[in-house]
Scaffold this active site. Structure first.
Site, PDB file in Angstrom:
ATOM      1  N   THR A  14     -87.550  -5.312 -67.079  1.00  0.00           N
ATOM      2  CA  THR A  14     -86.783  -6.627 -67.698  1.00  0.00           C
ATOM      3  C   THR A  14     -85.351  -6.500 -67.613  1.00  0.00           C
ATOM      4  O   THR A  14     -85.030  -5.257 -67.924  1.00  0.00           O
ATOM      5  CB  THR A  14     -87.450  -6.771 -69.229  1.00  0.00           C
ATOM      6  OG1 THR A  14     -88.872  -7.060 -68.996  1.00  0.00           O
ATOM      7  CG2 THR A  14     -86.749  -7.829 -69.981  1.00  0.00           C
ATOM      8  N   ARG A  16     -99.157 -15.866 -73.289  1.00  0.00           N
ATOM      9  CA  ARG A  16     -98.691 -15.011 -74.210  1.00  0.00           C
ATOM     10  C   ARG A  16     -96.987 -15.161 -73.876  1.00  0.00           C
ATOM     11  O   ARG A  16     -96.581 -15.166 -72.615  1.00  0.00           O
ATOM     12  CB  ARG A  16     -99.108 -13.511 -73.762  1.00  0.00           C
ATOM     13  CG  ARG A  16     -98.183 -12.501 -74.402  1.00  0.00           C
ATOM     14  CD  ARG A  16     -97.192 -11.870 -73.702  1.00  0.00           C
ATOM     15  NE  ARG A  16     -96.674 -10.633 -74.289  1.00  0.00           N
ATOM     16  CZ  ARG A  16     -95.754  -9.895 -74.039  1.00  0.00           C
ATOM     17  NH1 ARG A  16     -94.785 -10.452 -73.353  1.00  0.00           N
ATOM     18  NH2 ARG A  16     -95.094  -8.755 -74.432  1.00  0.00           N
ATOM     19  N   VAL A  17     -96.334 -15.035 -74.746  1.00  0.00           N
ATOM     20  CA  VAL A  17     -94.626 -15.011 -74.647  1.00  0.00           C
ATOM     21  C   VAL A  17     -94.310 -13.699 -75.423  1.00  0.00           C
ATOM     22  O   VAL A  17     -94.848 -13.458 -76.524  1.00  0.00           O
ATOM     23  CB  VAL A  17     -94.173 -16.410 -75.308  1.00  0.00           C
ATOM     24  CG1 VAL A  17     -92.746 -16.496 -75.532  1.00  0.00           C
ATOM     25  CG2 VAL A  17     -94.463 -17.656 -74.614  1.00  0.00           C
ATOM     26  N   GLY A  18     -93.284 -13.095 -75.042  1.00  0.00           N
ATOM     27  CA  GLY A  18     -92.869 -11.706 -75.564  1.00  0.00           C
ATOM     28  C   GLY A  18     -91.478 -12.051 -76.270  1.00  0.00           C
ATOM     29  O   GLY A  18     -91.262 -12.998 -76.801  1.00  0.00           O
ATOM     30  N   ASP A  19     -90.991 -10.813 -76.371  1.00  0.00           N
ATOM     31  CA  ASP A  19     -89.659 -11.025 -77.207  1.00  0.00           C
ATOM     32  C   ASP A  19     -88.350 -11.544 -76.447  1.00  0.00           C
ATOM     33  O   ASP A  19     -87.291 -12.150 -76.961  1.00  0.00           O
ATOM     34  CB  ASP A  19     -89.139  -9.597 -77.654  1.00  0.00           C
ATOM     35  CG  ASP A  19     -89.048  -8.643 -76.529  1.00  0.00           C
ATOM     36  OD1 ASP A  19     -89.853  -8.664 -75.626  1.00  0.00           O
ATOM     37  OD2 ASP A  19     -87.668  -8.057 -76.257  1.00  0.00           O
ATOM     38  N   THR A  57     -85.799  -3.996 -74.416  1.00  0.00           N
ATOM     39  CA  THR A  57     -86.848  -4.261 -73.636  1.00  0.00           C
ATOM     40  C   THR A  57     -87.954  -3.112 -74.115  1.00  0.00           C
ATOM     41  O   THR A  57     -87.630  -2.500 -75.005  1.00  0.00           O
ATOM     42  CB  THR A  57     -86.219  -3.713 -72.254  1.00  0.00           C
ATOM     43  OG1 THR A  57     -87.030  -3.581 -71.293  1.00  0.00           O
ATOM     44  CG2 THR A  57     -85.591  -2.352 -72.334  1.00  0.00           C
ATOM     45  N   GLY A  58     -89.094  -3.607 -73.483  1.00  0.00           N
ATOM     46  CA  GLY A  58     -90.206  -2.923 -73.891  1.00  0.00           C
ATOM     47  C   GLY A  58     -91.252  -3.783 -74.430  1.00  0.00           C
ATOM     48  O   GLY A  58     -91.362  -5.035 -74.337  1.00  0.00           O
ATOM     49  N   GLY A  82     -92.835  -6.105 -76.170  1.00  0.00           N
ATOM     50  CA  GLY A  82     -92.337  -7.484 -77.010  1.00  0.00           C
ATOM     51  C   GLY A  82     -92.923  -7.468 -78.376  1.00  0.00           C
ATOM     52  O   GLY A  82     -92.277  -7.940 -79.353  1.00  0.00           O
TER      53      GLY A  82
HETATM   54  C1  SD4 Z   1     -91.920  -8.283 -72.945  1.00  0.00           C
HETATM   55  N1  SD4 Z   1     -90.109  -7.187 -73.392  1.00  0.00           N
HETATM   56  O1  SD4 Z   1     -92.424  -9.464 -72.250  1.00  0.00           O
HETATM   57  C2  SD4 Z   1     -90.890  -7.831 -72.464  1.00  0.00           C
HETATM   58  C3  SD4 Z   1     -91.113  -6.813 -71.511  1.00  0.00           C
HETATM   59  C4  SD4 Z   1     -90.091  -5.564 -70.689  1.00  0.00           C
HETATM   60  O2  SD4 Z   1     -89.537  -4.253 -69.200  1.00  0.00           O
HETATM   61  O3  SD4 Z   1     -89.245  -5.680 -71.399  1.00  0.00           O
HETATM   62  N2  SD4 Z   1     -90.359  -5.154 -69.815  1.00  0.00           N
HETATM   63  O4  SD4 Z   1     -92.456  -7.816 -73.956  1.00  0.00           O
END
Ligand code: SD4
Length: 327
Positions: A187, A215-218, A238-239, A241
């Site tokens: 990301t 699903r929606v992340g951060d 990142t990571g 979410g």
């Molecule tokens: C998520 N934060 O959709 C994003 C994924 C991500 O490297 O950062 N991947 O949760």
């Protein structure tokens, strides 16, 4: 930084604000001033090196940071080999690629799209939401309709490689999602400060591979995946979410910098907050990046392996961040 010192800094900060509420003086007090010649761009993970080049083309010609971050992350959205962003991104459980992105400028203007399908550049749609609507966030079919209305064309985002990976995952006949870990991150979150000392940020992703449909992340959530406050600094994440949303991670990092913390201290504290708010830390990778008004930058992650790309007039390199744990 230990807790006592942090509380002391917060107390000094609040006292000073009460004594002298003038915005200019507050900024001076916190030493958040920008010096010409310090324009800088940073972005998450190794692909950020390539993205930064394009952002720098704009920054180095005295362009605006908002244009730089948009141009930078678009490069990764178009990279079919990147399995976490735009074309080539891994699909959801149903085999559909859905994208999340947001952008924010130096005036608290922001735009975002979530659960967007069939559009190569969600970041540019997010910018249109910011500039051409009274809203901040559009999602799903509404975001797609808006994009088409604005002249974006439909593109098939599912590459044969990503489809193959998804089919293999299906064949495993497991409902288990792959952990967001060092193997499936990319990301892109990008932060920039231009020659006017104005900060902007952008964040774009296809999210967690094989996530539930919808699903929606951060990444498209202002304050979670990205936050910019031109008085203080900017942050992105990142990571995983879900963990980042729970603590409004990027907003937290910026607010910690407002209290006087340096970018490395603010990112460190945000990771501590994730530790505190999640029982199971196994494979819970998160990483934060911060850039302050002086052009100082840093990152911190839960697990080893997180890095960020830095470009300014003096350097162009990848920096490994400090972390809490080895895998
Ligand atoms: C998520 N934060 O959709 C994003 C994924 C991500 O490297 O950062 N991947 O949760």
């Amino acid at each position: 930084m230990d807790r006592r010192k942090f509380v002391k800094i917060s107390a000094i900060g609040s006292a000073a604000i009460v004594l002298d509420p003038s915005k200019e003086d507050k900024v001076k007090l916190n030493n958040h001033s920008f010096t010409k010649g310090n324009s800088t761009v940073i972005s998450t993970w190794k692909p950020g090196l390539e993205a930064n080049k394009f952002a720098w083309k704009i920054l180095s010609k005295n362009g605006k940071s908002i244009d730089a971050v948009e141009a930078g992350v678009r490069v990764i959205e178009s990279d079919a080999n990147n399995k976490s962003v735009g074309i080539g991104g891994l699909p959801d459980k149903n085999g559909i690629v859905t994208l999340d992105a947001c952008i924010m400028d130096h005036n608290y203007n922001c735009g975002s799209v979530a659960f967007l399908q069939d559009i190569e550049h969600p970041i540019s749609v997010a910018r249109k939401v910011m500039e051409d609507t009274p809203h901040v966030m559009l999602c799903g079919k509404g975001a797609l309709d808006f994009a088409i209305e604005k002249g974006f064309s439909k593109t098939n985002l599912l590459t044969p490689e990503a489809e193959n990976d998804w089919k293999k995952w299906k064949e495993l006949q497991t409902e288990k999602l792959p952990e967001i870990n060092h193997e499936n991150h990319d990301t892109i979150g990008m932060l920039a400060i231009d020659e006017d000392g104005d900060l902007s940020g952008a964040c774009t992703t296809s999210g967690w591979a094989y996530k539930l449909h919808g699903r929606v992340g951060d990444s498209p959530i202002i304050g979670a995946g990205l936050y910019v406050d031109n008085e203080i600094g900017a942050a992105c994440a990142t990571g995983l979410g879900e963990a980042i949303i729970k603590i409004s991670g990027s907003h937290l990092v910026v607010e910690l910098m407002r209290q006087g913390l340096k970018p490395n201290e603010a990112c460190y504290e945000a990771v501590q907050r994730i530790k505190k708010t999640n029982k199971n830390l196994k494979d819970l990778q998160v990483g934060f990046l911060a850039l302050n008004k002086k052009g100082e930058h840093a990152g911190h992650s839960m697990y080893a392996g997180f890095n960020y790309a830095l470009k300014n007039s003096k350097t162009d390199k990848l920096i490994d961040t400090k972390y809490e744990m080895e895998w």
